[in-house]
Design an enzyme around this catalytic site. Structure first.
Site, PDB file in Angstrom:
ATOM      1  N   THR A  31       0.866  -1.184   0.000  1.00  0.00           N
ATOM      2  CA  THR A  31       0.000   0.000   0.000  1.00  0.00           C
ATOM      3  C   THR A  31       0.898   1.229   0.000  1.00  0.00           C
ATOM      4  O   THR A  31       1.609   1.479   0.979  1.00  0.00           O
ATOM      5  CB  THR A  31      -0.924   0.008   1.229  1.00  0.00           C
ATOM      6  N   LYS A  82      -7.820   1.782  -2.766  1.00  0.00           N
ATOM      7  CA  LYS A  82      -7.459   1.397  -1.392  1.00  0.00           C
ATOM      8  C   LYS A  82      -7.472   2.597  -0.454  1.00  0.00           C
ATOM      9  O   LYS A  82      -8.038   2.548   0.647  1.00  0.00           O
ATOM     10  CB  LYS A  82      -6.071   0.745  -1.398  1.00  0.00           C
ATOM     11  N   LYS A 120      -0.750   5.217   8.630  1.00  0.00           N
ATOM     12  CA  LYS A 120      -0.021   5.231   7.357  1.00  0.00           C
ATOM     13  C   LYS A 120      -0.979   5.431   6.182  1.00  0.00           C
ATOM     14  O   LYS A 120      -0.740   6.261   5.298  1.00  0.00           O
ATOM     15  CB  LYS A 120       0.736   3.918   7.177  1.00  0.00           C
TER      16      LYS A 120
END
Length: 308
Positions: free
Chosen positions: A106, A181, A256
């Site tokens: 990611t 995402k 994050k």
């Protein structure tokens, strides 16, 4: 020099941590030929204990593989691995022609697009396929993959992704998987804060957790953060709240992902207010002891900071 003739079907799996390790194990269980590598010796030991052959380095693992699958901590790690560093050849250099570079990390959308451009320019193919579902999903093979790829490349990697996940969505071309995402996880972060604030408010107003859950889970407040990852113990027995907030999806990872969303908001000029605020809240949560707890543990932070 390592052999660089692609071995049809062979997968180099780079990054065997909490997510990557179980994903690689599922590939081996399904009969795929896999060679793994990780910079952490304990991860290599665990992989070998589960029947995954390991290499002495990333380049050794990638040489001759038909697919190079990466599960790395950041975009910088990925780009450094692709390009190489001082004294270390890049994966794009050692891989055989037309290797499939499948990245499940990611990272920033711009970094994903840059990585894909580098791979294509070097004569390879590229797919970004970040995941949702956490360690439990990785172990069970029930992850959701959000995929950015050319249509033909999506079809090429789908059989691999189907082994590791139960839902595989083609979101568009390079970078689209990362875009989906971070949008999804911005919704998740904001909604978990809202659900947690509502439960703390309910406590102050004399509502039991079960009463609020019974109403909201069947009304307009219904959402995944409530019905699957409920931040209070009791109503959803499988939620991390019943395990003292053992992740699950750790607070550091939510911080994050929200930082990635914040970067995208800033680069696109979107007039967002809740996304940046959620990023600020989870940054503080991770820094103040929540990094290793499930992100639903944000409720304890809200409760502790509320007036008594």
């Amino acid at each position: 020099m390592p052999e660089t003739t692609p071995n049809a079907g062979h997968i180099a799996f780079l990054g065997l941590g909490h997510m990557g390790g179980p994903m690689a194990i599922n590939l081996v269980k399904a009969g795929h030929s896999v060679t793994g590598f990780d910079v952490v010796p304990a991860a290599l030991e665990t992989a070998r204990a589960h029947g995954i052959p390991t290499a002495d380095g990333a380049s050794e693992a990638a040489a001759g593989a038909a697919v190079v699958l990466t599960m790395l901590p950041s975009g910088k790690h990925l780009l450094d691995a692709y390009r190489g560093t001082v004294g270390q050849p890049g994966l794009l250099e050692v891989a055989g022609p037309d290797t499939m570079f499948l990245d499940c990390s990611t990272i920033n959308v711009d970094e994903a697009r840059e990585a894909a451009q580098l791979a294509v320019a070097a004569g390879h193919r590229a797919v970004d396929a970040p995941v949702s579902g956490g360690v439990v999903g990785a172990e069970a093979g029930t992850l959701t993959f959000m995929v950015g790829a050319l249509p033909e490349d999506f079809e090429s990697v789908r059989p691999i992704l189907d082994v590791m996940g139960k839902r595989v969505v083609h979101c568009g071309e390079h970078g689209a998987g990362q875009a989906a995402k971070i949008c999804n996880n911005m919704i998740l972060g904001v909604s978990m804060i809202a659900v947690s604030e509502a439960f703390v408010l309910g406590e102050k107003l004399g509502l039991t957790h079960q009463a609020l859950f019974d109403v909201a889970s069947a009304a307009s407040g219904q959402c995944w953060a409530l019905t699957t990852n409920c931040p209070v113990p009791g109503p959803v027995p499988t939620s991390p709240a019943n395990r003292d907030y053992q992740p699950g999806f750790a607070g550091a990872l939510m911080a994050k992902d929200l930082k990635l969303a914040l970067n995208a908001l800033e680069s696109t000029g979107v007039a967002a207010r809740l996304g940046p605020l959620a990023s600020e809240i989870y940054d503080a949560f991770a820094a103040e002891g929540g990094a290793g707890r499930d992100f639903s543990g944000i409720i304890t932070d809200i409760r502790d900071k509320s007036a008594h």
